[in-house]
Enzyme design. Structure first.
Site, PDB file in Angstrom:
ATOM      1  CE  LYS A 122      70.690 -43.091  47.019  1.00 28.19           C
ATOM      2  NZ  LYS A 122      70.303 -42.192  48.085  1.00 28.19           N
ATOM      3  CB  CYS A 177      64.594 -35.841  46.547  1.00 23.98           C
ATOM      4  SG  CYS A 177      65.717 -34.998  47.659  1.00 23.98           S
ATOM      5  CG  ASP A 195      67.589 -43.155  39.745  1.00 23.76           C
ATOM      6  OD1 ASP A 195      68.574 -43.725  40.258  1.00 23.76           O
ATOM      7  OD2 ASP A 195      66.904 -42.314  40.343  1.00 23.76           O
ATOM      8  CG  HIS A 198      65.716 -38.913  43.793  1.00 22.18           C
ATOM      9  ND1 HIS A 198      66.498 -37.820  43.520  1.00 22.18           N
ATOM     10  CD2 HIS A 198      65.883 -39.172  45.113  1.00 22.18           C
ATOM     11  CE1 HIS A 198      67.121 -37.440  44.639  1.00 22.18           C
ATOM     12  NE2 HIS A 198      66.755 -38.243  45.615  1.00 22.18           N
ATOM     13  CD  GLN A 239      67.239 -46.057  47.066  1.00 24.50           C
ATOM     14  OE1 GLN A 239      67.557 -47.000  47.790  1.00 24.50           O
ATOM     15  NE2 GLN A 239      67.391 -44.800  47.450  1.00 24.50           N
TER      16      GLN A 239
END
Lengths: 417, 162
Positions: free
Chosen positions: A235, A373, A209, A132, A212
């Site tokens: 999220k 993104c 990261d 991302h 998610q």
């Protein structure tokens, strides 16, 4: 993992869970809302809304300052929220969790406060093409400003990332591997444990990261042995404006401050300054107190439903949607890694993703259309953008059918006029 | 319909039907004046960073300020390509001032505002784009080529519609 059909799970009742999310009763264009843009942001359950309301109604004040009753109550709530995040990620220590505005700030903090002072011109940062922008742009800053070199690792046509490719990209000049734990476009879940093992064998730290993966996978930062792990609250069914950085204690201790201001200092004089220990060193100013309380409630909610059960349910929806999309002509799914979260990017031949998203919206189906993104990844797969359907704990098999119905509608508009 | 076995029960929303009417789809599939213009005097690129759409406008403008030829190139959604295609059909032979006035009228049309500035024949030609006004998120798609055209008139290198 082989997904279990939802119908064989006697306990998981998505329809009942939906009643916890007031917004899901919304109608769009006269049709029931089918919210499949969860990878962008998830909706909020009543326990989160209620926790925020209760906190601002009964316990709210600034934290770490006053000695009065409410300040004490708010500080207790805020630090409890930190411990809730620690437990969610299974971090060893309370002070390894830094609250941020979101995943983006967490990654920027590592770039600016941990890595920047360690970068000499020519030093390398290894990252994948499916990152991302929030896990790309902070490293570009170091390229622009300090001469760092970005080394990109490709994925396969199915969107798989081979940890061996990461290992081969490492050199004596590598200072960090910055890698997603789950692609927000392809859904690919990376083998983070193996990537960390390979990087550590060369003495290289790893930032993951987890924006998610924290939602859809089981995350244990001690088991992963990862150095930094970034998550975002919105999220995870929590509020916007809150996220967290997990950092190993030694890394955080060795890290220079981020923003300067109140709360992050030990002592300020006219001549000099000494800084607070982590995590306070990185939380200048009044932090997102209300949002932290909301996030803690969201993590409670997730664990009450059960992360493994949610994951099985989402996998079953993903498998069904993938199969049904493939039955349609002119649909290409981008990203079919065997280890994959509930995120499906797809292309409809001859239909731009924005046209597709507009037509789906007219059917009440909310998906994201665009580059997500992740422009380097769009270039890698030679697409302008994709449509993306992403599932959450409250989605149902009926909603998968609504998605398929809407995609058929789009084909009809474009094929027949 | 060979692409799907289950299309029989579908219905279509009226505003959607207007947005994706046959003229729009035809222009998006078969854009007019498509491709770079070798002998151009003016060129600009429009870029919508939100969706990644890009369109280049090429114009040949004579010393009297009249547009002798025009074309466009690029990739985009059906709305942005159709809008660019419809625009190029109108610009040939217009003066720079007329082109700018036309743009003002078009912007009003897709925003659902007063279009009395448009000549009746121009309004008739552009009326197929009026359905965009029901989709505020898509107005940028419709105006991308027009902003690029204006930038080209001003000899600018690029224009963004954000």
């Amino acid at each position: 993992m082989i997904p279990q059909p939802v119908s064989k799970d006697p306990v998981y009742d998505a329809a009942a869970l939906r009643r916890d999310f007031p917004i899901l009763a919304t109608r769009v264009n006269g049709k029931p809302l089918v919210y499949l843009d969860n990878a962008a942001s998830a909706q909020k359950p009543a326990p989160v809304i209620d926790a925020v309301e209760k906190f601002v109604t009964r316990e709210y004040a600034n934290v770490h300052r006053g000695v009065h009753f409410l300040s004490s109550a708010a500080t207790e709530a805020y630090e409890s929220a930190r411990d809730r995040v620690r437990r969610f990620l299974n971090a060893a220590h309370h002070d390894e969790i830094v609250f941020t505005r979101g995943g983006t700030e967490a990654i920027n903090m590592v770039a600016s406060s941990w890595l920047a002072p360690r970068i000499q011109p020519g030093d390398e940062i290894v990252l994948s093409v499916m990152e991302h922008h929030s896990n790309i742009v902070p490293w570009h800053f170091l390229r622009e400003r300090q001469g760092a070199v970005l080394k990109w690792v490709d994925v396969s046509g199915y969107g798989e990332l081979d940890p061996g490719d990461i290992a081969r990209a490492l050199s004596p000049r590598t200072k960090l591997v910055a890698i997603t734990h789950m692609s927000n476009v392809l859904g690919t879940e990376t083998n983070l444990r193996e990537i960390v093992r390979l990087a550590h064998s060369k003495g290289v730290a790893v930032l993951a990261d987890g924006c998610q993966a924290a939602v859809h996978a089981q995350v244990d930062v001690q088991e992963l042995d990862v150095d930094f792990y970034a998550i975002t609250g919105h999220k995870l069914y929590g509020p916007t404006g809150i996220g967290a950085l997990y950092g190993k204690r030694d890394h955080l201790k060795a890290m220079r401050p981020w923003l300067g201001g109140g709360e992050m200092i030990r002592e300020v004089t006219q001549e000099s300054i000494t800084y607070a220990d982590p995590p306070m060193r990185f939380e200048a100013g009044t932090p997102p107190i209300i949002q932290a309380v909301g996030l803690a409630a969201a993590l409670d909610y997730i664990d009450t439903v059960g992360r493994e059960r949610i994951s099985l349910h989402e996998h079953a929806l993903t498998a069904a949607a993938t199969r049904k999309l493939k039955e349609l002509n002119g649909i290409r799914i981008i990203g079919e890694a065997p280890a994959k979260g509930p995120i499906i990017s797809f292309e409809a031949t001859g239909i731009h993703p924005h046209d597709l998203a507009t037509i789906l919206d007219s059917e009440g189906v909310a998906v994201r259309g665009g580059h997500h993104c992740a422009q380097p990844l769009m270039r890698r797969f030679d697409v302008m953008g994709t449509a993306r359907a992403s599932f959450a704990l409250y989605n149902t098999a009926e909603e998968v059918d609504a998605l398929i119905h809407a995609v058929v509608q789009a084909r009809r508009v474009f094929d027949n006029g | 319909m060979p692409w799907c076995r289950r299309a029989g029960y579908l219905t279509m929303d009226d505003s959607l039907r207007e947005l994706y009417q046959e003229v729009i789809l035809d222009h998006s599939r078969h854009p007019r004046h498509f491709g770079a213009l070798a002998a151009h005097t003016n060129m600009a690129e429009g870029h919508n960073p939100l969706c990644g759409d890009r369109v280049k406008i090429f114009m040949q403008i004579d010393s009297a300020g009249r547009i002798q030829d025009v074309s466009f190139d690029g990739r985009g959604c059906a709305i942005s390509v159709a809008s660019a295609s419809l625009m190029t059909q109108l610009l040939k032979g217009r003066t720079v001032a007329e082109a700018e006035r036309l743009m003002g009228g078009f912007l009003a049309l897709v925003k659902g505002e007063d279009t009395t500035d448009l000549e009746p024949s121009d309004r008739e030609h552009l009326q197929v784009m009026a359905g965009v006004s029901a989709f505020p998120m898509r107005v940028k798609c419709a105006t991308l080529a027009w902003h690029a055209m204006k930038a080209a008139l001003e000899h600018k290198g690029g224009a963004k519609t954000e």
